[in-house]
Design a protein around this motif. Structure first.
Motif, PDB file in Angstrom:
ATOM      1  N   ASP A  96      -1.195   3.122  12.281  1.00 26.90           N
ATOM      2  CA  ASP A  96      -0.643   4.407  12.713  1.00 26.90           C
ATOM      3  C   ASP A  96      -1.256   5.521  11.876  1.00 26.90           C
ATOM      4  N   ARG A  97      -1.217   6.709  12.452  1.00 27.60           N
ATOM      5  CA  ARG A  97      -1.648   7.880  11.680  1.00 27.60           C
ATOM      6  C   ARG A  97      -0.436   8.547  11.054  1.00 27.60           C
ATOM      7  N   LYS A  98      -0.513   8.757   9.762  1.00 27.73           N
ATOM      8  CA  LYS A  98       0.539   9.481   9.042  1.00 27.73           C
ATOM      9  C   LYS A  98      -0.062  10.856   8.729  1.00 27.73           C
ATOM     10  N   ASN A  99       0.380  11.864   9.435  1.00 23.88           N
ATOM     11  CA  ASN A  99      -0.285  13.170   9.364  1.00 23.88           C
ATOM     12  C   ASN A  99       0.267  14.048   8.249  1.00 23.88           C
ATOM     13  N   ILE A 111      -4.453   6.583   7.558  1.00 22.43           N
ATOM     14  CA  ILE A 111      -4.231   5.463   8.470  1.00 22.43           C
ATOM     15  C   ILE A 111      -3.402   4.424   7.714  1.00 22.43           C
ATOM     16  N   SER A 112      -2.236   4.092   8.275  1.00 20.18           N
ATOM     17  CA  SER A 112      -1.286   3.205   7.615  1.00 20.18           C
ATOM     18  C   SER A 112      -0.669   2.291   8.684  1.00 20.18           C
ATOM     19  N   GLN A 113       0.320   1.524   8.305  1.00 17.80           N
ATOM     20  CA  GLN A 113       1.005   0.669   9.283  1.00 17.80           C
ATOM     21  C   GLN A 113       2.504   0.896   9.166  1.00 17.80           C
ATOM     22  N   GLU A 144      -3.061   0.203   4.117  1.00 16.07           N
ATOM     23  CA  GLU A 144      -3.285   1.629   4.361  1.00 16.07           C
ATOM     24  C   GLU A 144      -4.455   2.129   3.530  1.00 16.07           C
ATOM     25  N   GLN A 145      -4.869   3.363   3.844  1.00 12.98           N
ATOM     26  CA  GLN A 145      -5.982   3.966   3.107  1.00 12.98           C
ATOM     27  C   GLN A 145      -5.456   4.724   1.897  1.00 12.98           C
ATOM     28  N   ASP A 146      -6.248   4.716   0.838  1.00 13.28           N
ATOM     29  CA  ASP A 146      -5.932   5.574  -0.302  1.00 13.28           C
ATOM     30  C   ASP A 146      -6.482   6.971  -0.008  1.00 13.28           C
ATOM     31  N   ALA A 147      -6.003   7.964  -0.741  1.00  6.07           N
ATOM     32  CA  ALA A 147      -6.523   9.329  -0.619  1.00  6.07           C
ATOM     33  C   ALA A 147      -7.549   9.568  -1.720  1.00  6.07           C
ATOM     34  N   LEU A 170      -5.455  -0.168   0.387  1.00  6.52           N
ATOM     35  CA  LEU A 170      -4.269  -0.426  -0.432  1.00  6.52           C
ATOM     36  C   LEU A 170      -3.350  -1.377   0.312  1.00  6.52           C
ATOM     37  N   MET A 171      -2.658  -2.213  -0.442  1.00  3.24           N
ATOM     38  CA  MET A 171      -1.555  -2.988   0.122  1.00  3.24           C
ATOM     39  C   MET A 171      -0.299  -2.314  -0.415  1.00  3.24           C
ATOM     40  N   GLU A 172       0.558  -1.870   0.460  1.00  3.17           N
ATOM     41  CA  GLU A 172       1.830  -1.325  -0.031  1.00  3.17           C
ATOM     42  C   GLU A 172       2.878  -2.420   0.095  1.00  3.17           C
ATOM     43  N   ILE A 173       3.406  -2.821  -1.047  1.00  2.00           N
ATOM     44  CA  ILE A 173       4.376  -3.914  -1.101  1.00  2.00           C
ATOM     45  C   ILE A 173       5.756  -3.288  -1.309  1.00  2.00           C
ATOM     46  N   VAL A 174       6.617  -3.408  -0.315  1.00  2.00           N
ATOM     47  CA  VAL A 174       7.923  -2.735  -0.362  1.00  2.00           C
ATOM     48  C   VAL A 174       9.013  -3.758  -0.676  1.00  2.00           C
TER      49      VAL A 174
END
Ligand code: ADP
Ligand code: MG
Length: 507
Positions: A96-99, A111-113, A144-147, A170-174
């Motif tokens: 998904d796009r996180k704007n 770009i993330s999920q 997701e992408q890093d900035a 990046l892997m975002e681990i929640v």
């Protein structure tokens, strides 16, 4: 196997407010940089410390018409991490796009999920001392992408931007809000780091920002967390604040401690905690407000039209599963039962996979406890002191093992072994321990005749010491000391002790 389910759960940290007692509730969002040479959607290098803006593909810089292409290797690392956290792998996920607008994000979106992450629910066992562990549930892992990075301190009038990090995977681990104190939060991040280093999916370098955490903190009254657990209803918990971008275990603990006290003071004063994003200032030891909490709809998330849904096959996941290494929990359990060592020692020995491999090379076919002692106290102790990693050890596992064999066969004493270790570390690098021992005249006197002769001489020369020792058995130690001295430290102390007791008619 150690059964983690039989572990005791640690007691939650209690903070005494001015009026009441409070407990902490903490949930972490950990950003782990995938250990990949190329970025998530481009072939640009991820090398740290490169010349600014030298690792930037056209798509990273958001040039018109450029399209992202998924890096299969990064996807595999996320799956591998998911398997390492005993998590469900989603065969279909989507980007998904996180704007949002920010100068270090040329696309204007990340770009993330959000809706369909690649990894679902899992767990991490966080050890809090022998026999005590917290099970922290993982909610999801998404890719997701890093900035990039804005640089404000190079020039008094201008800001700069470095896009080298832009688009790095990046892997975002929640986690679920299952963490109950500052130490647990640090131990949780350390455990994730350890698991990912075992897996090779993230190098865990916190200093370089390759592993960082957003820390969510709230406070509740004792008993409220149990209500949340029983019902799954978040609303019984306090309002949380999120402390962004923490890349030090020490600061994570300090920030949580500060933030909890800040929230308690507000609530006890009759106020309400405002849900917001905060920053920790390590110089002041405080958190301060950065922005009010943004909701998903603020980002206008929508499926990224440039990327198809990500479909992976079970057979591919199975192939990855087949290459999984033994993970820290299993290795630790095997060390405790297989080598008869303490959980504490097993913790130290399994901290890094390389350390564990070194220990096993020493311990195989030998006394596990003795091997653990030598590896931890002498070898790791010395490596630490000299700032070396186990890969750079001057004394190899084979040499240390050979030394232990000399002790076991009675050829050298433990004291000699320490001297021998010193020689192998310094002037006799890479040499065979048995040969070095021989060359330096290290040989335990097992010839009881020689020991007896030395003792008889002493007894004859010191009749008043003999009388004293007969009255007070503790004074017999003097004879042992003198014999060891007379034999140049080459006699076995236990043998000498026995003989002294016998000759003086003690015990
Ligand atoms: P959002 O929907 O705003 O993203 P989530 O429910 O997904 O919020 O949670 C985000 C993070 O905050 C998770 O790591 C979660 O464990 C943590 N969290 C949720 N509620 C609390 C709370 N009351 N106290 C502390 N942390 C919390
Ligand atoms: Mg969420």
């Amino acid at each position: 196997m150690l059964d983690h389910l039989s572990y005791k759960t640690p007691t939650p940290k209690v903070i005494h407010g001015a009026k009441e007692d409070w407990e902490l509730v903490i949930g972490l969002e950990v950003h782990a940089q995938v250990a990949s040479k190329a970025k998530l959607f481009s072939g640009a290098s991820t090398e740290f410390g490169s010349e600014p803006n030298s690792n930037v593909a056209f798509v990273d810089a958001a040039m018109p018409g450029m399209l992202p292409v998924i890096n299969e290797y990064c996807v595999a690392q996320a799956v591998r991490t998911g398997l390492g956290l005993k998590a469900a792998i989603n065969l279909t996920s989507a980007f998904d796009r996180k704007n949002y607008f920010y100068p270090d994000l040329p696309q204007g979106y990340q770009i993330s999920q959000l809706y369909h992450p690649i990894v679902g629910e899992g767990e991490v066992i966080v050890d809090m001392g022998p026999g005590v562990a917290r099970r922290v549930r993982i909610e999801r892992i998404h890719l997701e992408q890093d900035a990039g990075k804005s640089i404000h301190d190079l020039d008094p009038t201008m800001s700069f931007v470095d896009l080298n990090r832009t688009g790095v995977a990046l892997m975002e681990i929640v986690s679920r809000p299952d963490i109950r104190g500052p130490e647990e939060a640090a131990a949780y991040v350390a455990k994730l780091r350890q698991i990912m280093r075992y897996l090779g999916t993230c190098d865990g370098n916190m200093q370089n920002g390759n592993l960082r955490a957003d820390v969510n903190v709230s406070v509740c009254r004792p008993g409220d967390y149990e209500k949340y657990q029983a019902t799954g209803d978040h609303s019984v918990l306090g309002t949380r604040c999120e402390i962004k971008n923490m890349n030090s275990l020490r600061f994570i603990q300090a920030a949580i401690e500060y933030e909890a006290r800040r929230q308690i003071a507000i609530v006890e004063d009759g106020g309400k905690v405002v849900q917001e994003t905060r920053l920790y200032d390590p110089d002041k030891g405080e958190t301060r407000s950065m922005r009010s909490k943004e909701e998903a709809h603020d980002y206008r998330y929508f499926p990224c039209p440039d990327l198809l849904p990500l479909e992976i096959e079970q057979a591919w996941v199975d192939d990855i599963a087949a290459t999984m290494p033994e993970l820290p929990d299993e290795k630790k359990a095997r060390f405790v039962t297989g080598y008869g060592i303490t959980e504490y020692d097993a913790d130290v020995l399994t901290a890094e996979a390389e350390n564990a491999a070194f220990f096993e090379a020493v311990a195989k076919g030998r006394d596990g406890k003795q091997a653990a002692n030598w590896v931890i106290n002498e070898l790791f102790g010395r490596l630490n002191k000299e700032g070396l990693s186990v890969e750079a050890t001057p004394v190899s596992a084979a040499q240390l093992g050979g030394m232990l064999d000399l002790i076991a066969s009675g050829e050298i004493t433990t004291k000699m072994a320490k001297d021998l270790f010193e020689l192998l570390w310094t002037t006799e690098k890479g040499q065979n321990p048995a040969e070095v021992a021989q060359k330096h005249g290290m040989k335990q006197v097992t010839d009881t005749g020689a020991i007896e002769k030395a003792l008889d001489d002493l007894i004859a020369a010191n009749p008043e010491q003999v009388e004293k020792a007969k009255v007070n058995a503790k004074l017999a130690g003097w004879f042992t000391g003198q014999v060891l001295k007379a034999t140049g430290g080459k006699a076995n102390p236990a043998v000498v002790n026995q003989m002294v007791a016998k000759k003086l008619g003690l015990g």
